[in-house]
Write an enzyme that holds these catalytic residues in place. Structure first.
Site, PDB file in Angstrom:
ATOM      1  N   HIS A 186       0.869  -1.185   0.000  1.00 46.74           N
ATOM      2  CA  HIS A 186       0.000   0.000   0.000  1.00 46.74           C
ATOM      3  C   HIS A 186       0.898   1.226   0.000  1.00 46.74           C
ATOM      4  O   HIS A 186       1.655   1.466   0.935  1.00 46.74           O
ATOM      5  CB  HIS A 186      -0.921   0.006   1.219  1.00 46.74           C
ATOM      6  CG  HIS A 186      -1.847   1.190   1.231  1.00 46.74           C
ATOM      7  ND1 HIS A 186      -3.123   1.138   0.703  1.00 46.74           N
ATOM      8  CD2 HIS A 186      -1.692   2.459   1.687  1.00 46.74           C
ATOM      9  CE1 HIS A 186      -3.702   2.310   0.838  1.00 46.74           C
ATOM     10  NE2 HIS A 186      -2.849   3.140   1.439  1.00 46.74           N
ATOM     11  N   CYS A 187       0.807   2.009  -1.055  1.00 44.78           N
ATOM     12  CA  CYS A 187       1.682   3.173  -1.213  1.00 44.78           C
ATOM     13  C   CYS A 187       0.913   4.439  -0.844  1.00 44.78           C
ATOM     14  O   CYS A 187      -0.021   4.823  -1.570  1.00 44.78           O
ATOM     15  CB  CYS A 187       2.195   3.262  -2.649  1.00 44.78           C
ATOM     16  SG  CYS A 187       3.332   4.638  -2.912  1.00 44.78           S
TER      17      CYS A 187
END
Length: 424
Positions: A186-187
């Site tokens: 998850h960026c």
């Protein structure tokens, strides 16, 4: 037989319940789309066409830095470099800028590969399979399965949030509360998960951003060098303070961007994900047995083509589809009925007047408003013939009863004092 008009019985206020919603005067119906009741922690835009993560503050910071730095470069550096060097500099910078912004937006607002959650029937069936597979001992049944992929044993874990066994390379994102296929990470800088459907855009964003940052950094140094030949470096910085700001931003960001691009280039060449690399899923240090990546094609070119050039898989969540229940959608303050008051009894089959009647019960007696009613007096398990009764129902005269394991809905009718009783 005369026609009877059905209105849903309203509950009196109390015990956390509200009155049943009434049909709007205009008679228009609004079908609810599936994205409006999506279980994950995502945000939808353009009527469900775009999807992103819930926390997108860092994404706006990323977009702001790219726009501001590029804007300063085009406004203060490009005119001087065009006059003294070549027109190709702003053209190259413009192409890189457009490509960076497009890939960033595509990464941020694309479904990363979210898997739909199991329906209640599917979850119940899976629970029965798990219970049947377990022994008769006191230990709970196992929540894992093992599959063999290219001679390598892969363990599938059970997701308690999505009520299913996760497919290979799938992981549950705690921030978005979804199981994502080929989950990478998850960026927060793009405001979304990076998975099977948007990884190629994420990689191209990193690669193009590296070229753009390095290009602006080199051009700013060239600009300051040319100016300082005549007036000195300090005077050049005073004349173009924007160039000094660009120089600082690019200097501190180019190293991290280049390092991240190199790391993901290694992952693409190995057909790995960030999640697998961090956990060491296929590392020989983790286990004594020889462990190899079962998803690798043992060729750098083939791995790159499989990750970046393969066909785009379709989205598995029907965001713009309509919900199964085609009901009237009322404002939120009219639709919030407590779960404790939602015991439903369906009098199924199509009758001459209505298709079905739905009653709401409460644990304590409640007063029901007088209402016109047309219902089938039937036993639910058996479709026995029953007479259609149309009458006025007095308050508190609907009672559920149980007889020989069959749920029977008893309707007690009271004839009004004035007027003749309605006939079936």
């Amino acid at each position: 037989m005369r026609e009877c008009e059905y209105r849903q019985i309203a509950l009196a206020p109390g015990n956390g319940s509200t009155s049943a919603p009434q049909a709007p005067a205009s008679g228009k119906q609004r079908r609810r789309r599936k994205w409006e009741s999506f279980a994950g922690k995502n945000r939808f835009f353009c009527d469900g066409r775009l999807i992103s993560g819930r926390h997108s503050g860092a994404f706006y910071l990323t977009l702001g830095l790219i726009l501001s730095t590029s804007g300063l470069f085009f406004g203060f550096d490009c005119p001087y470099l065009t006059d003294n060097l070549t027109l190709a500099i702003p053209i190259i910078a413009g192409l890189l800028f457009v490509f960076v912004v497009c890939t960033l937006l595509h990464t941020s607002f694309t479904d990363p590969g979210i898997l739909p959650r199991a329906t209640p029937d599917e979850a119940a069936d899976l629970e029965r399979q798990i219970e049947n597979s377990g022994g008769s001992g006191y230990r709970p049944p196992p929540r894992t399965k093992e599959v063999v992929i290219n001679g390598q044993t892969v363990k599938l874990k059970y997701c308690f949030s999505c009520k299913m066994f996760r497919p290979p390379r799938t992981s549950h994102c705690s921030l978005c509360d979804n199981c994502v296929e080929r989950f990478d990470h998850h960026c927060p800088w793009v405001g979304n998960c990076v998975g099977k459907r948007n990884y190629r855009f994420f990689y191209m964003f990193l690669l193009s951003l590296s070229f753009l940052t390095a290009f602006i950094f080199a051009c700013v140094i060239t600009h300051l060098t040319l100016r300082s030949q005549n007036i000195g470096l300090l005077n050049a910085l005073q004349e173009t303070p924007a160039s000094a700001l660009e120089l600082v931003v690019c200097f501190f960001s180019v190293w991290s961007i280049l390092g991240l691009s190199g790391f993901h280039t290694y992952l693409v060449a190995s057909n790995l994900t960030t999640n697998e690399d961090i956990k060491g899923s296929w590392s020989s240090k983790r286990s004594s047995d020889e462990s190899t990546n079962p998803y690798s094609y043992n060729s750098i070119v083939t791995n790159c083509c499989a990750v970046l050039c393969g066909p785009m898989p379709p989205s598995l969540i029907d965001r713009r589809g309509f919900s199964d229940t085609d009901t009237l959608q009322q404002p939120t303050h009219q639709r919030k009925v407590s779960q404790g008051a939602k015991t439903e009894a369906n009098l199924f089959d199509q009758g001459p007047c209505v298709q079905g009647v739905r009653f709401l019960f409460q644990s304590t007696p409640t007063s029901l408003f007088w209402t016109g009613l047309c219902a089938l007096n039937k036993t639910i398990p058996e479709k026995a013939a029953g007479a259609v009764a149309c009458a006025n129902v007095s308050p508190g005269h609907i009672k559920p009863s149980h007889s020989q394991g069959k749920t029977v809905i008893q309707l007690k009718f009271q004839t009004p004092r004035t007027g003749s009783s309605p006939s079936a």
